[in-house]
Design a protein around this motif. Sequence first.
Motif, PDB file in Angstrom:
ATOM      1  N   LYS A  66       0.834  -1.194   0.000  1.00 52.69           N
ATOM      2  CA  LYS A  66       0.000   0.000   0.000  1.00 52.69           C
ATOM      3  C   LYS A  66       0.874   1.250   0.000  1.00 52.69           C
ATOM      4  N   ILE A  67       0.663   2.113  -0.981  1.00 51.72           N
ATOM      5  CA  ILE A  67       1.427   3.354  -1.104  1.00 51.72           C
ATOM      6  C   ILE A  67       0.514   4.513  -0.746  1.00 51.72           C
ATOM      7  N   ASP A  68       0.824   5.206   0.305  1.00 50.80           N
ATOM      8  CA  ASP A  68       0.008   6.337   0.744  1.00 50.80           C
ATOM      9  C   ASP A  68       0.423   7.608   0.018  1.00 50.80           C
ATOM     10  N   LEU A  69      -0.557   8.317  -0.485  1.00 46.65           N
ATOM     11  CA  LEU A  69      -0.307   9.610  -1.124  1.00 46.65           C
ATOM     12  C   LEU A  69      -0.610  10.713  -0.134  1.00 46.65           C
ATOM     13  N   SER A  70       0.280  11.678  -0.028  1.00 46.40           N
ATOM     14  CA  SER A  70       0.153  12.710   1.001  1.00 46.40           C
ATOM     15  C   SER A  70      -0.811  13.818   0.617  1.00 46.40           C
ATOM     16  N   ASP A 206       5.581  11.010  -4.084  1.00 44.25           N
ATOM     17  CA  ASP A 206       5.285  10.044  -3.022  1.00 44.25           C
ATOM     18  C   ASP A 206       5.520   8.612  -3.490  1.00 44.25           C
ATOM     19  N   ILE A 207       5.122   8.311  -4.723  1.00 40.84           N
ATOM     20  CA  ILE A 207       5.290   6.955  -5.253  1.00 40.84           C
ATOM     21  C   ILE A 207       6.765   6.635  -5.410  1.00 40.84           C
ATOM     22  N   LEU A 225      17.348   7.342  -5.326  1.00 38.22           N
ATOM     23  CA  LEU A 225      16.806   8.571  -5.890  1.00 38.22           C
ATOM     24  C   LEU A 225      15.614   9.031  -5.057  1.00 38.22           C
ATOM     25  N   HIS A 226      15.577  10.308  -4.729  1.00 38.94           N
ATOM     26  CA  HIS A 226      14.454  10.906  -4.019  1.00 38.94           C
ATOM     27  C   HIS A 226      13.922  12.081  -4.826  1.00 38.94           C
TER      28      HIS A 226
END
Length: 504
Positions: A66-70, A206-207, A225-226
């Motif tokens: 699960k990827i949370d989007l801010s 975010d992803i 990488l950020h």
Amino acid sequence: MTEISDTDLQTKPRRKRWRRRKVPISTEENIISAEKLKRMDEEAVVVDTKLAKSCPLFSMTFPRYKIDLSTSYTKAETEQRRKRRVQQGIITKLVKSNTNDKSSTSDERRLDKDNNPLNLMNGLLKGVANALPKDDTRARKAVESLYPGEKVRWISSIEEPDVDLHACAAFWRMASDITQQQNSDQLTWYLALPETTTSVAQNLCDILNWYAEYTKEKEDNQVILHAKLDSKSETVPVIQFTLTSKNKTDQQNEVQKQRQQLPTADDTEKRTKAWVQRLLVELGICPFTKSTTESGHGLRDLSVPVADIMYGHSNALSGSSNDVYLLMADAWVAISDMITARPTGVSSILLSAPGYDDNFKLWAGPIFAMLETCVGAVQTEEMVGVVCFHPQYVTPDGKSFPGFGHMHSLPRLKKWYKEHFTSSSEQSEPSHLSDNEIAAGGAWQRRTPHAVINVLRAEQLEAAEGRRSTGELYERNVRVLVGNDEDSIGLETLAEDLKQEQCL
């Protein structure tokens, strides 16, 4: 092509299956930590090895990545984005619309009265930063002046029908280009997206950052990488990419050698077409695909035209953590091209990535979690859906929600098989199939010569949902593939046929 499955764990009211659903995760036991996910990945290597050797099991518990989007979209921003897409013909309604969807129809009629598809309420919406004219060179110079000595990639979408989708493709291509570069001392890059919104830009960051966190302790990951929104630019979303380490020349050279050993684009297209002909056309697993070049047959009266199947290819490698950015770039550029081609030009995409053929766990888990989340991050649920195929595919056992785009779960397939069983013989009761055999009937509908991302148009999925009985179709497919009837194919033949296609 094959439809996207529903989830067995949905607790909210049902919506149309082709739409992406959010599954609430609130209790601690349902939240999988990064450490636990990594342990599950290690355990999955053993499972993958077994599958590759003898394929004894055809179902498994899928971990939920699960990827949370801010950033949440405001109602106004969402409505304005949809308004633009409706006016440009990117989102279309079927001829025979749902009788319970009268409000949507009236909304579209009202939206059609506005002839300015890019009017974003003069930039007053929160998070909107794309009120600038597309050819405003002054805006570009103003942004570039904020970063003296730095290279800023400015993305213009003049020829693109959807600016947000184009921004998504540009974002992943930028990430891929950065991680593939060699012999550079530069550690910071900037991407300006003048025609999308800060919400879209933030969600894409975010992803990428979720994946960076997931891979940061992996031994093969030499580059981290950020991405983040840069605060210096207030009028145009500017994303700052930062590397915490660099590629070494010898490592990149080794990656390039491995890529050269992969099947070519011509090879993967030829093999995938052979699979489409055998499974979808000749065996009728997908009733709306009648050839290897086109899909959408039998739906023309619902305003869904028969159009081309786009065969894509990616040279990304599962052994290189940063190649996920290359895969995402290839996938989203192809999706952007499909939307540009309109429904009459391209019906669906089959994008092969042979570098992931031996890593089903990564393919079906983190990669498809990123693809699924990206669909929502750019609010393209009404435009496309992504479906998972792989040579080692296994059916979800129903104990967890695998994410959208996977085969229906084993409990659901069993239920449909029992309810809709028919036989070419005089049997009055369903022929006995074990759970593993029914799971195999689901898995072999998704086993392709190479790892494949199947992208379908939402309107085609919606039309298919209303045109046929899902339960009857899947009962029939399971029976044709692994049933006890004389005409059933059988596991041995299915494995032999797939192996032959992989050698074409």
